[in-house]
Design a protein around this motif. Structure first.
Motif, PDB file in Angstrom:
ATOM      1  N   PRO A   1       0.818  -1.214   0.000  1.00 48.76           N
ATOM      2  CA  PRO A   1       0.000   0.000   0.000  1.00 48.76           C
ATOM      3  C   PRO A   1       0.854   1.266   0.000  1.00 48.76           C
ATOM      4  N   ALA A   2       0.366   2.291  -0.708  1.00 49.25           N
ATOM      5  CA  ALA A   2       1.081   3.563  -0.804  1.00 49.25           C
ATOM      6  C   ALA A   2       0.772   4.440   0.411  1.00 49.25           C
ATOM      7  N   GLY A   3       1.444   5.575   0.484  1.00 50.86           N
ATOM      8  CA  GLY A   3       1.169   6.547   1.543  1.00 50.86           C
ATOM      9  C   GLY A   3       2.319   6.657   2.533  1.00 50.86           C
TER      10      GLY A   3
ATOM     11  N   VAL B   1       9.159  -7.936   5.195  1.00 52.62           N
ATOM     12  CA  VAL B   1       8.920  -6.710   4.437  1.00 52.62           C
ATOM     13  C   VAL B   1      10.110  -6.507   3.506  1.00 52.62           C
ATOM     14  N   TYR B   2       9.839  -6.203   2.248  1.00 47.72           N
ATOM     15  CA  TYR B   2      10.919  -6.040   1.284  1.00 47.72           C
ATOM     16  C   TYR B   2      10.551  -4.970   0.267  1.00 47.72           C
ATOM     17  N   LYS B   3      11.578  -4.389  -0.326  1.00 49.54           N
ATOM     18  CA  LYS B   3      11.369  -3.326  -1.304  1.00 49.54           C
ATOM     19  C   LYS B   3      11.000  -3.935  -2.661  1.00 49.54           C
ATOM     20  N   ILE B   4      10.147  -3.227  -3.380  1.00 51.17           N
ATOM     21  CA  ILE B   4       9.807  -3.639  -4.739  1.00 51.17           C
ATOM     22  C   ILE B   4      10.106  -2.499  -5.695  1.00 51.17           C
ATOM     23  N   ASN B   5      10.259  -2.857  -6.956  1.00 56.98           N
ATOM     24  CA  ASN B   5      10.435  -1.874  -8.021  1.00 56.98           C
ATOM     25  C   ASN B   5       9.065  -1.591  -8.633  1.00 56.98           C
ATOM     26  N   LYS B   6       8.543  -0.383  -8.478  1.00 56.02           N
ATOM     27  CA  LYS B   6       7.200  -0.069  -8.940  1.00 56.02           C
ATOM     28  C   LYS B   6       7.072  -0.195 -10.456  1.00 56.02           C
ATOM     29  N   ASP B   7       8.092   0.235 -11.194  1.00 57.41           N
ATOM     30  CA  ASP B   7       8.055   0.095 -12.657  1.00 57.41           C
ATOM     31  C   ASP B   7       7.970  -1.378 -13.047  1.00 57.41           C
ATOM     32  N   GLU B   8       8.728  -2.202 -12.356  1.00 57.03           N
ATOM     33  CA  GLU B   8       8.721  -3.638 -12.632  1.00 57.03           C
ATOM     34  C   GLU B   8       7.341  -4.224 -12.360  1.00 57.03           C
TER      35      GLU B   8
ATOM     36  N   LEU C   1       4.421  -2.686 -12.473  1.00 52.90           N
ATOM     37  CA  LEU C   1       3.500  -2.246 -13.513  1.00 52.90           C
ATOM     38  C   LEU C   1       3.689  -3.053 -14.797  1.00 52.90           C
ATOM     39  N   HIS C   2       4.934  -3.364 -15.122  1.00 51.65           N
ATOM     40  CA  HIS C   2       5.197  -4.200 -16.302  1.00 51.65           C
ATOM     41  C   HIS C   2       4.612  -5.591 -16.118  1.00 51.65           C
ATOM     42  N   GLN C   3       4.672  -6.127 -14.902  1.00 54.63           N
ATOM     43  CA  GLN C   3       4.116  -7.454 -14.646  1.00 54.63           C
ATOM     44  C   GLN C   3       2.628  -7.496 -14.971  1.00 54.63           C
ATOM     45  N   VAL C   4       1.927  -6.434 -14.593  1.00 52.08           N
ATOM     46  CA  VAL C   4       0.473  -6.424 -14.712  1.00 52.08           C
ATOM     47  C   VAL C   4       0.013  -5.911 -16.062  1.00 52.08           C
ATOM     48  N   TYR C   5       0.572  -4.769 -16.487  1.00 53.87           N
ATOM     49  CA  TYR C   5       0.067  -4.102 -17.686  1.00 53.87           C
ATOM     50  C   TYR C   5       0.916  -4.320 -18.931  1.00 53.87           C
ATOM     51  N   GLY C   6       2.146  -4.809 -18.748  1.00 58.14           N
ATOM     52  CA  GLY C   6       3.039  -4.945 -19.889  1.00 58.14           C
ATOM     53  C   GLY C   6       3.751  -3.662 -20.224  1.00 58.14           C
ATOM     54  N   THR C   7       3.502  -2.612 -19.452  1.00 60.30           N
ATOM     55  CA  THR C   7       4.135  -1.316 -19.659  1.00 60.30           C
ATOM     56  C   THR C   7       4.042  -0.517 -18.374  1.00 60.30           C
ATOM     57  N   SER C   8       4.911   0.484 -18.242  1.00 61.71           N
ATOM     58  CA  SER C   8       4.811   1.413 -17.117  1.00 61.71           C
ATOM     59  C   SER C   8       4.551   2.829 -17.602  1.00 61.71           C
ATOM     60  N   GLU C   9       4.202   2.974 -18.881  1.00 59.08           N
ATOM     61  CA  GLU C   9       3.904   4.281 -19.456  1.00 59.08           C
ATOM     62  C   GLU C   9       2.569   4.802 -18.930  1.00 59.08           C
ATOM     63  N   PHE C  10       2.545   6.033 -18.468  1.00 63.23           N
ATOM     64  CA  PHE C  10       1.332   6.604 -17.896  1.00 63.23           C
ATOM     65  C   PHE C  10       0.231   6.804 -18.932  1.00 63.23           C
ATOM     66  N   SER C  11       0.583   6.731 -20.220  1.00 61.03           N
ATOM     67  CA  SER C  11      -0.436   6.864 -21.261  1.00 61.03           C
ATOM     68  C   SER C  11      -1.359   5.651 -21.309  1.00 61.03           C
ATOM     69  N   HIS C  12      -0.924   4.540 -20.708  1.00 62.93           N
ATOM     70  CA  HIS C  12      -1.750   3.335 -20.674  1.00 62.93           C
ATOM     71  C   HIS C  12      -2.858   3.503 -19.639  1.00 62.93           C
ATOM     72  N   PRO C  13      -4.118   3.168 -20.002  1.00 61.56           N
ATOM     73  CA  PRO C  13      -5.211   3.276 -19.027  1.00 61.56           C
ATOM     74  C   PRO C  13      -4.941   2.396 -17.808  1.00 61.56           C
ATOM     75  N   GLY C  14      -5.024   2.967 -16.652  1.00 55.20           N
ATOM     76  CA  GLY C  14      -4.849   2.198 -15.423  1.00 55.20           C
ATOM     77  C   GLY C  14      -3.480   2.318 -14.793  1.00 55.20           C
TER      78      GLY C  14
ATOM     79  N   THR D   1      -2.692   2.968 -10.766  1.00 55.38           N
ATOM     80  CA  THR D   1      -2.007   1.910 -10.014  1.00 55.38           C
ATOM     81  C   THR D   1      -0.711   2.437  -9.410  1.00 55.38           C
ATOM     82  N   TRP D   2      -0.012   3.281 -10.157  1.00 55.41           N
ATOM     83  CA  TRP D   2       1.225   3.884  -9.642  1.00 55.41           C
ATOM     84  C   TRP D   2       0.955   4.662  -8.350  1.00 55.41           C
ATOM     85  N   GLN D   3      -0.155   5.397  -8.318  1.00 56.73           N
ATOM     86  CA  GLN D   3      -0.476   6.222  -7.155  1.00 56.73           C
ATOM     87  C   GLN D   3      -0.826   5.390  -5.926  1.00 56.73           C
ATOM     88  N   ARG D   4      -1.428   4.216  -6.131  1.00 58.66           N
ATOM     89  CA  ARG D   4      -1.865   3.419  -4.991  1.00 58.66           C
ATOM     90  C   ARG D   4      -0.850   2.338  -4.610  1.00 58.66           C
TER      91      ARG D   4
END
Length: 396
Positions: free
Chosen positions: A62-64, A97-104, A106-119, A123-126
């Motif tokens: 979770p973010a925040g 508890v461990y660190k994750i790479n947020k870009d990684e 996003l690629h797992q789920v959406y296939g991209t981390s470009e903000f132009s992709h819907p969603g 997801t990045w914010q949360r």
């Protein structure tokens, strides 16, 4: 005596709560728990859990700022409260508890981390930078009822074949109706998972449920269809959407999943001259995939037809585009009955635009035929009768 010490808390949103509930109630098997660092790396590399397909690790990150402060200082075996909308909904005992790479991620789920992709942006914010694993408990979860609902429906009619259909019905239109009827012809029981994505715009979820329920109750054989409410989070998004849906369908008790040929996540391809999809890559998930045709209305055939069987060109076809029909309804316009059944249009418009008309009873009696008796008419009844006038052809 119970300790007066107050647990520290992780604040999660509805999406995370929904995913945790599905995981807890074995709707996401072979995944059974949140991934620790070792499992995260393993699943990321092979997309398998215990030799069965699962497209990415299941994590809670979770973010925040307040979550970051808790996760960066939490101790092993520390008990944390899980809080959603300022209400405690469960607890988690910290394993790791461990660190994750947020870009990684996003690629797992959406296939991209470009903000132009819907969603991706949402997801990045949360999504936070720390993931937590451990045993957790939840309160007031409703996902545990899904298996029971499906099993009870199967028992009522002694079903041996059970098919799943995932849909948003936003809005429910004639092509949906044809798809549902076709599905019933090929199975004993049809389970419609009415999806509630968290980022969807359009018709209120409860109204969509009422429209679908009305159609099933009034126009289909009894006990052959059951509606399951399914809140599904970002793990259903991207090119893995159908894989997760197939896993949920299988774990709910279905042996077949029905998918429209135009589904964006289907990923059709040819292998040795055989038409295949992304679902053919499933390993260890024993569920049949039934890919069905796209329906259109042909002004030459004068009926709904499959694109695969209609001999007339595309210029004779009216497509059932959800967004376009939604625009009509959103502006308060009655869709043509060839697009949406008049009873469904009347139901949706009366719910979306309550108390729209002044002196409804006078309006009804002035422009619509009546029995001559003094009656009070509902807005839904008014829309039904008004649509009948639109269908009158003697003066057109």
């Amino acid at each position: 005596m119970e300790s007066l010490r107050k647990n520290r808390a992780l604040h999660i949103d509805d999406e995370a709560y929904s995913a945790l509930a599905m995981l807890k109630n074995e709707l996401l098997l072979p995944a059974t728990k949140l991934a620790n660092k070792e499992k995260y790396t393993e699943v990321l590399k092979h997309s398998l859990i215990r030799g069965k397909t699962f497209p990415f690790p299941l994590i809670l990150a979770p973010a925040g700022q307040r979550n970051k402060e808790v996760l960066s200082s939490v101790q092993e075996n520390e008990l944390l409260d899980l809080v959603c909308d300022d209400i405690k909904i469960g607890e988690i005992t910290t394993e790791e508890v461990y660190k994750i790479n947020k870009d990684e991620r996003l690629h797992q789920v959406y296939g991209t981390s470009e903000f132009s992709h819907p969603g991706v942006h949402g997801t990045w914010q949360r999504l936070g930078s720390y993931a937590i694993s451990g045993h957790y408990t939840l309160k007031n979860q409703d996902k545990k009822n899904i298996k029971y609902l499906v099993n009870d429906a199967k028992k009522r009619i002694s079903a041996t074949r059970t098919s799943a259909l995932m849909m948003t019905a936003n809005p429910l239109h004639r092509a949906h109706e044809r798809l549902i009827r076709q599905a019933i012809e090929q199975t004993d029981l049809l389970v419609i998972f009415l999806l509630k994505p968290y980022n969807i715009n359009g018709i209120n979820y409860d109204v969509r449920y009422q429209a679908l329920e009305y159609f099933i109750t009034n126009f289909l054989p009894q006990n052959r269809v059951v509606i399951i409410r399914l809140e599904h989070s970002y793990i259903f998004a991207g090119f893995n959407e159908l894989i997760i849906e197939a896993i949920v369908a299988k774990n709910s008790g279905c042996d077949t999943i029905i998918v429209g040929q135009d589904h964006e996540a289907l990923g059709m391809y040819y292998d040795d001259n055989i038409n295949k999809s992304i679902l053919d890559k499933l390993i260890g998930i024993d569920i049949k995939v039934d890919i069905v045709s796209v329906y259109v209305y042909c002004d030459e055939c004068k009926t709904l037809v499959s694109k695969d069987t209609c001999p007339h060109g595309q210029h004779h076809h009216i497509s059932y585009n959800d967004d376009s029909i939604l625009q009509l309804i959103g502006h308060g316009l009655i869709p043509p009955a060839v697009l949406v059944r008049k009873e469904i249009s009347a139901l949706m418009l009366s719910k979306l635009f309550p108390n729209r008309f002044k002196n409804l009873q006078d309006l009804y009696s002035n422009i619509l035929p009546a029995s001559g008796l003094l009656e009070n008419y509902s807005e839904e009844e008014f829309y039904k009768e008004l649509i009948k006038l639109y269908q009158t052809t003697s003066l057109t």
